[in-house]
Design a protein around this motif. Structure first.
Motif, PDB file in Angstrom:
ATOM      1  N   SER A 144       0.819  -1.219   0.000  1.00  0.00           N
ATOM      2  CA  SER A 144       0.000   0.000   0.000  1.00  0.00           C
ATOM      3  C   SER A 144       0.848   1.261   0.000  1.00  0.00           C
ATOM      4  CB  SER A 144      -0.948   0.004   1.202  1.00  0.00           C
ATOM      5  OG  SER A 144      -1.931  -0.991   1.039  1.00  0.00           O
ATOM      6  N   TYR A 145       1.944   1.275   0.759  1.00  0.00           N
ATOM      7  CA  TYR A 145       2.792   2.473   0.749  1.00  0.00           C
ATOM      8  C   TYR A 145       3.489   2.639  -0.602  1.00  0.00           C
ATOM      9  CZ  TYR A 145       1.829   3.503   5.625  1.00  0.00           C
ATOM     10  OH  TYR A 145       1.187   3.828   6.800  1.00  0.00           O
ATOM     11  N   LEU A 146       3.819   1.529  -1.246  1.00  0.00           N
ATOM     12  CA  LEU A 146       4.376   1.631  -2.608  1.00  0.00           C
ATOM     13  C   LEU A 146       3.323   2.214  -3.552  1.00  0.00           C
ATOM     14  CD1 LEU A 146       6.345  -1.726  -2.942  1.00  0.00           C
ATOM     15  CD2 LEU A 146       7.315   0.567  -3.106  1.00  0.00           C
ATOM     16  N   GLU A 147       2.078   1.760  -3.401  1.00  0.00           N
ATOM     17  CA  GLU A 147       1.008   2.273  -4.257  1.00  0.00           C
ATOM     18  C   GLU A 147       0.769   3.757  -4.004  1.00  0.00           C
ATOM     19  OE1 GLU A 147      -2.247  -0.426  -3.531  1.00  0.00           O
ATOM     20  OE2 GLU A 147      -1.675  -1.705  -5.211  1.00  0.00           O
ATOM     21  N   LEU A 148       0.888   4.158  -2.741  1.00  0.00           N
ATOM     22  CA  LEU A 148       0.745   5.589  -2.428  1.00  0.00           C
ATOM     23  C   LEU A 148       1.859   6.383  -3.101  1.00  0.00           C
ATOM     24  CD1 LEU A 148      -0.312   5.500   1.348  1.00  0.00           C
ATOM     25  CD2 LEU A 148      -1.637   6.443  -0.536  1.00  0.00           C
ATOM     26  N   MET A 149       3.058   5.822  -3.085  1.00  0.00           N
ATOM     27  CA  MET A 149       4.189   6.506  -3.753  1.00  0.00           C
ATOM     28  C   MET A 149       3.932   6.610  -5.260  1.00  0.00           C
ATOM     29  SD  MET A 149       7.504   4.713  -1.995  1.00  0.00           S
ATOM     30  CE  MET A 149       8.591   5.099  -3.342  1.00  0.00           C
ATOM     31  N   ILE A 150       3.493   5.471  -5.841  1.00  0.00           N
ATOM     32  CA  ILE A 150       3.274   5.429  -7.304  1.00  0.00           C
ATOM     33  C   ILE A 150       2.232   6.452  -7.717  1.00  0.00           C
ATOM     34  CG2 ILE A 150       2.334   3.990  -9.166  1.00  0.00           C
ATOM     35  CD1 ILE A 150       3.694   1.571  -7.692  1.00  0.00           C
ATOM     36  N   SER A 151       1.224   6.643  -6.841  1.00  0.00           N
ATOM     37  CA  SER A 151       0.129   7.547  -7.221  1.00  0.00           C
ATOM     38  C   SER A 151       0.410   8.991  -6.805  1.00  0.00           C
ATOM     39  CB  SER A 151      -1.187   7.070  -6.592  1.00  0.00           C
ATOM     40  OG  SER A 151      -1.101   7.140  -5.192  1.00  0.00           O
ATOM     41  N   THR A 152       1.585   9.252  -6.237  1.00  0.00           N
ATOM     42  CA  THR A 152       1.914  10.633  -5.827  1.00  0.00           C
ATOM     43  C   THR A 152       2.173  11.472  -7.074  1.00  0.00           C
ATOM     44  OG1 THR A 152       2.937   9.832  -3.783  1.00  0.00           O
ATOM     45  CG2 THR A 152       3.542  12.053  -4.498  1.00  0.00           C
ATOM     46  N   PRO A 153       1.460  12.587  -7.212  1.00  0.00           N
ATOM     47  CA  PRO A 153       1.652  13.422  -8.413  1.00  0.00           C
ATOM     48  C   PRO A 153       3.091  13.937  -8.490  1.00  0.00           C
ATOM     49  CG  PRO A 153      -0.269  14.141  -7.150  1.00  0.00           C
ATOM     50  CD  PRO A 153       0.442  13.131  -6.309  1.00  0.00           C
ATOM     51  N   GLY A 154       3.629  13.975  -9.724  1.00  0.00           N
ATOM     52  CA  GLY A 154       4.966  14.530  -9.925  1.00  0.00           C
ATOM     53  C   GLY A 154       6.095  13.595  -9.575  1.00  0.00           C
TER      54      GLY A 154
ATOM     55  N   ASP B 104      -8.510  -3.282  13.815  1.00  0.00           N
ATOM     56  CA  ASP B 104      -7.396  -4.186  13.497  1.00  0.00           C
ATOM     57  C   ASP B 104      -6.442  -4.172  14.690  1.00  0.00           C
ATOM     58  OD1 ASP B 104      -4.898  -5.335  12.282  1.00  0.00           O
ATOM     59  OD2 ASP B 104      -6.088  -5.192  10.463  1.00  0.00           O
ATOM     60  N   ASP B 105      -5.897  -5.337  15.011  1.00  0.00           N
ATOM     61  CA  ASP B 105      -5.023  -5.389  16.184  1.00  0.00           C
ATOM     62  C   ASP B 105      -3.613  -4.894  15.889  1.00  0.00           C
ATOM     63  OD1 ASP B 105      -3.761  -8.783  16.233  1.00  0.00           O
ATOM     64  OD2 ASP B 105      -4.624  -7.662  14.574  1.00  0.00           O
ATOM     65  N   GLU B 106      -3.313  -4.645  14.613  1.00  0.00           N
ATOM     66  CA  GLU B 106      -1.975  -4.153  14.271  1.00  0.00           C
ATOM     67  C   GLU B 106      -2.017  -2.635  14.092  1.00  0.00           C
ATOM     68  OE1 GLU B 106       0.766  -5.687  14.251  1.00  0.00           O
ATOM     69  OE2 GLU B 106       0.460  -7.802  13.766  1.00  0.00           O
ATOM     70  N   MET B 107      -1.266  -1.932  14.933  1.00  0.00           N
ATOM     71  CA  MET B 107      -1.252  -0.468  14.868  1.00  0.00           C
ATOM     72  C   MET B 107      -0.805   0.009  13.486  1.00  0.00           C
ATOM     73  SD  MET B 107      -1.547   2.505  16.224  1.00  0.00           S
ATOM     74  CE  MET B 107      -1.349   2.758  17.964  1.00  0.00           C
ATOM     75  N   PHE B 108       0.192  -0.660  12.883  1.00  0.00           N
ATOM     76  CA  PHE B 108       0.700  -0.160  11.595  1.00  0.00           C
ATOM     77  C   PHE B 108      -0.356  -0.296  10.496  1.00  0.00           C
ATOM     78  CE2 PHE B 108       1.606  -4.031   9.209  1.00  0.00           C
ATOM     79  CZ  PHE B 108       1.907  -4.994  10.156  1.00  0.00           C
ATOM     80  N   ILE B 109      -1.247  -1.293  10.630  1.00  0.00           N
ATOM     81  CA  ILE B 109      -2.326  -1.448   9.647  1.00  0.00           C
ATOM     82  C   ILE B 109      -3.375  -0.343   9.848  1.00  0.00           C
ATOM     83  CG2 ILE B 109      -4.253  -2.919   8.925  1.00  0.00           C
ATOM     84  CD1 ILE B 109      -1.702  -3.998   7.838  1.00  0.00           C
ATOM     85  N   VAL B 110      -3.666  -0.031  11.102  1.00  0.00           N
ATOM     86  CA  VAL B 110      -4.613   1.054  11.395  1.00  0.00           C
ATOM     87  C   VAL B 110      -4.078   2.366  10.821  1.00  0.00           C
ATOM     88  CG1 VAL B 110      -5.642   2.423  13.256  1.00  0.00           C
ATOM     89  CG2 VAL B 110      -5.586  -0.055  13.437  1.00  0.00           C
ATOM     90  N   GLU B 111      -2.792   2.613  11.030  1.00  0.00           N
ATOM     91  CA  GLU B 111      -2.178   3.850  10.505  1.00  0.00           C
ATOM     92  C   GLU B 111      -2.191   3.857   8.981  1.00  0.00           C
ATOM     93  OE1 GLU B 111       0.939   4.765  14.166  1.00  0.00           O
ATOM     94  OE2 GLU B 111       1.691   3.918  12.283  1.00  0.00           O
ATOM     95  N   LEU B 112      -1.953   2.698   8.386  1.00  0.00           N
ATOM     96  CA  LEU B 112      -1.967   2.592   6.927  1.00  0.00           C
ATOM     97  C   LEU B 112      -3.354   2.956   6.380  1.00  0.00           C
ATOM     98  CD1 LEU B 112      -0.885   1.570   4.155  1.00  0.00           C
ATOM     99  CD2 LEU B 112      -1.696  -0.690   4.808  1.00  0.00           C
ATOM    100  N   TYR B 113      -4.399   2.357   6.971  1.00  0.00           N
ATOM    101  CA  TYR B 113      -5.761   2.665   6.510  1.00  0.00           C
ATOM    102  C   TYR B 113      -6.060   4.154   6.677  1.00  0.00           C
ATOM    103  CZ  TYR B 113      -6.927  -2.352   6.606  1.00  0.00           C
ATOM    104  OH  TYR B 113      -6.963  -3.711   6.388  1.00  0.00           O
ATOM    105  N   ARG B 114      -5.617   4.712   7.815  1.00  0.00           N
ATOM    106  CA  ARG B 114      -5.863   6.124   8.078  1.00  0.00           C
ATOM    107  C   ARG B 114      -5.194   6.970   6.986  1.00  0.00           C
ATOM    108  NH1 ARG B 114      -7.217   8.486  13.166  1.00  0.00           N
ATOM    109  NH2 ARG B 114      -6.526   6.680  14.327  1.00  0.00           N
TER     110      ARG B 114
END
Lengths: 256, 116
Positions: free
Chosen positions: A48-58, B4-14
């Protein structure tokens, strides 16, 4: 005079040892299940963080391509983790093959997923005209079988552009009615040891043959669990070298 | 609401949701806390993202309890356990998304249930 039952003691010791071995196996499969779950959670965050990076404009196009490659590997890795969970479920006897599934639809769905898993490459599927519907047995296994098979073929090819020809036809064997699925990559010359490794259970005895075939081995084992088979053979190729065909037989079922 | 019991997953969704303009009204780290917080939250969420494997109470049980409180509540079950999909839907989950999912797939499911 006291009587010592040597045979009885030996029997009891053997039973205790067997029970200990069984418990250790249960502990291991439970642990693998937990491990798989945690790894998938971590994969989710990375993806998901990679996807966020990929979709970052510019974003720099080269950096974007690197991120896409990374995301592609994470998605393929997630399939492997799922495989471990399915194999442990199968070993526990918790995994049923399932009822009928339409292979025509399943192949199209899987092809779409493959394109999504490898956004950094151009994967094209060419479907030969065939049956409108092809019901095979193994609804719980077939989606994963097809996914693993196709992922591994694309990984083995390594080219930026991959073309897979897909043919589906009815087949009759001693076990009854089957569907024969042939996936051909004309640009993939497979070494003979790999082809031999997939035949029978040779792969389990010489793992050097199957080091790049994790998905193919999974597809083979699960196809066999569903009453079918998988093998590889040379096929006419392009650019002066042979290609490869993967031929899977899956048991026919009745339309729902 | 995110459960979700994983804090990093909660932060990711946020992080994902806030980028698209969604507001996170509550979070919980186990099923029991989720049921409690849901009951106590005056502003009910349009969508709950629910994990399955959590301590104290799992996602299927929590979904069942929350739907019992409010049959109209929409729950998207997001889990690494694909084998629980049937149970989740029987408990009342509107959608099921196996991990790891594509961000666009999650957002599509949320938008289907709760258009921005």
């Amino acid at each position: 005079m006291s009587y010592i039952d040597i045979e009885g003691i030996t029997r009891e010791c053997n039973m205790v040892e067997q029970a200990k071995a069984a418990n250790k196996e249960v502990d291991l499969t439970s642990y693998i299940d937990l491990l798989g779950h945690d790894v998938l959670n971590s994969n989710q965050a990375v993806l998901s963080y990679l996807e966020l990076m990929i979709s970052t404009p510019g974003m720099d196009p080269r950096a974007k391509k690197y991120a896409q490659k990374a995301a592609s590997h994470i998605r393929a890795c997630a399939v492997l983790i799922d495989n471990v969970k399915r194999m442990t479920a199968a070993k526990r006897g918790d995994l049923a093959a399932g009822g009928g599934v339409d292979l025509v639809k399943a192949l199209r769905v899987t092809a779409d997923k493959i394109v999504q898993i490898f956004p950094d490459r151009r994967v094209e599927f060419r479907f030969h005209p065939g049956p409108v519907e092809a019901v095979a047995l193994g609804s719980c296994l077939i989606p994963d079988i097809l996914l693993n098979l196709m992922i591994n073929i694309v990984q083995l090819d390594q080219a930026d552009e991959v073309v897979l020809k897909v043919e589906l036809s009815p087949a009759r064997e001693s076990g009854g009615a089957f569907w024969r699925l042939t996936i051909t990559d004309e640009n993939l010359p497979l070494p003979q040891p790999l082809i031999a490794g997939l035949d029978g259970d040779g792969w389990a005895h010489d793992r050097s043959k199957t080091v790049k075939m994790t998905g193919l081995v999974f597809a083979k084992l699960m196809a066999e669990a569903a009453g079918g088979s998988l093998k590889a053979q040379d096929a006419p190729g392009v650019k002066g070298r042979p290609g490869c065909s993967f031929i899977m037989h899956l048991k026919g079922g009745e339309s729902g | 609401m995110i459960v979700d019991d994983e804090m990093f997953i909660v932060e990711l969704y946020r992080d994902i949701l806030q980028l698209r303009g969604y507001k996170v009204v509550a979070t919980a780290f186990d099923g029991e806390e989720a049921v409690r917080r849901y009951a106590a939250t005056p502003e009910k969420p349009d969508v709950i993202l629910m994990d399955h494997r959590m301590p104290v109470m799992n996602g299927v049980e929590a979904t069942r309890e929350i739907i019992r409180q409010n049959p109209k509540q929409k729950v998207i079950f997001v889990s690494a356990d694909v084998l629980v999909e049937r149970e989740a839907r029987e408990a009342g989950a509107a959608e099921f998304l196996p991990k790891p999912f594509r961000m666009d797939d999650l957002l599509e499911k949320i938008e289907k249930i709760a258009p921005p």
